[in-house]
Structures are given as C-alpha cells and as structure tokens.
Design an enzyme around this catalytic site. Structure first.
Site: not given
Ligand code: 13P
Length: 256
Positions: A13, A15, A98, A100, A170, A176, A216
C-alpha cells in the site's frame, strides 16, 4: 499461512507516495526481485500512478491495485473515483476501509460497506481493512470492534462474492509506528475474523478466505508473522516503498 486452503497475497500500500515516473521506477526495480514469487504480488498505488504502474508491470507477475473507490458509478462527487473507472483501465483490485480513510476522511463502516458492494458489483477484488485503535485494545474489546467492522462491511455480500474478498487485519496502533503486533496477537485476531466469516457464511468460505496482517510489517519481522496459521499474507506500507525490503517479504511468503 495455510497454502493448501488459500492464496497467500503480499500487497504494497504505497499510500500518498510516488509520482508516475517514480512509480514506474519502483515497479521496474521490484519486477526482477519477485519474478519467482510463490504468492500473489500486488502494488496499490495512488490513482495518478496506476497507468504508469500497469505499464511497468506488463508481462510480469506483479498486479496493480488502487487504494479506494466511490460507491456510485458516476455523478457529482468531486474528487472521487468510481469502481467502473478503475476496471475500465484494467485495475482489478482495490483497498477499502483503510484506517487512514476512516480516521482522516470520515469513512464509516456503512460507507465502507457501500464502497465494497460497488467494487464487487463492478467485478473487482477487494482488500477490506479492519483493526482496533490502541484504546480499544487496552479496553479489551479488540474482538468486538473487529467483528463489528467485518459484519457491517460484509452486509449484503454473497457467498460467491466472498471469493473476491481479502480481509486485512491492521491494528491502528501498529500502522506506521514501528510497533508490530506480536505474531501471536496477529494470529489471534486473524483467527477471530475467520470465525466471524464462518458464522456469517460457512466453514469452506472462511477457510478459503485470505486474511492479511498489516502494521509495520517489514523485512525483519515478516517471516515470523507469515508463519502463523491464520496469517495469509501482508498489507505493507512503508516497507513496500523499498524494492529490496518488499522482495524479502514476498520471499518470506513464498517460503512460509
Ligand atoms: P506500515 O507498514 O507503514 O505500518 O503501514 C501499514 C498499512 O497501513 C498498510 O495498509
């Protein structure tokens, strides 16, 4: 990971990262490193990078997906992209729900459900994201929160359509932050999700469902997470932006 029952899927992903030129370069860098992958390899790029990524991935085993789509096919929804728009350019997979999107853009379980049904109706495969916040884990309600997210998101989704659904667990506190769930924590919730799906549909649907862990996941911890029986892949943020790290995770899924 149980490869006899289900498909292992490693998805990046990206982002809000990479220009089209950078996307092309990253896919080209990943391509030779994952060519022998024993799992599905997917990169989910920003909308503006999709065409460049598709072109760079042509003829390879890398699939390209999007990170969201709207629930209407067209109309007055400034800034949104619909599922038929994505399929028209050859995009088969979309991430939905997601954390976010939920945290910063007002997505709710209900809008996730609408988007999910629209994507499935357009023939797409969906990666549905669910996960608890830190305070919810501390209150001991992780199971309830994640179950509710899954149940609402899947309302009105048929058993046949479930063949095109992947669920990504997640935990919000692990995204993150560099704080990964332990492999036992990841497996426990992935298992719980599988049992919710068994209750909503049946055992075969639940056993055939690919459930990813995300938060992560990186080149160092992937093998241990992917060795868990109910963790069938990963949804990777930061580490998916580095070709070598992403390839190490794909290798871990291939060997796991
Ligand atoms: P990270 O791997 O940067 O923690 O992000 C995970 C994520 O949100 C994947 O959708």
């Amino acid at each position: 990971m149980n490869k006899t029952l289900r498909r292992a899927v490693i998805a990046g992903n990206w982002k809000m990262n990479k220009t089209p030129a950078e996307a092309k370069a990253l896919v080209e860098a990943i391509r030779p490193l994952v060519k022998d992958a024993g799992c599905t390899v997917l990169v989910c790029t920003p909308f503006v990078d999709l065409a460049a990524a598709l072109q760079a991935a042509e003829g390879s085993n890398i699939e390209v997906g999007a990170q969201n789509c709207h629930f209407e096919a067209s109309g007055a929804f400034t800034g949104e992209i619909s599922a038929p728009m994505l399929t028209s350019m050859g995009i088969r997979t979309v991430i939905l729900g997601h954390s976010e999107r939920r945290q910063y853009f007002g997505e709710t379980d209900q809008t996730v459900n609408l988007r999910l049904k629209a994507a499935l109706a357009a023939g797409m495969q969906v990666i549905l994201c669910v996960g608890e916040k830190l305070e919810e884990r501390e209150e001991g309600i992780t199971g309830e929160i994640v179950s509710m997210q899954v149940k609402i998101a899947l309302q009105g989704v048929s058993k046949e359509e479930m063949a095109r659904v992947i669920i990504a667990y997640e935990p919000v506190w692990a995204i993150g932050t560099g704080k990964t769930a332990t492999s036992a924590q990841a497996n426990e919730v992935c298992h719980e999700i599988r049992e919710v799906v068994a209750g909503l549909y049946d055992r075969a649907t639940a056993d055939g469902l690919t459930i990813q862990y995300g938060g992560s996941m990186n080149a160092k911890n992937a093998a241990e997470l992917l060795a868990q029986p109910d963790v069938d892949g990963g949804l990777i943020g930061g580490a998916s932006l580095k070709a070598e790290d992403f390839a190490v995770i794909v290798k871990a899924a291939t060997e796991g």
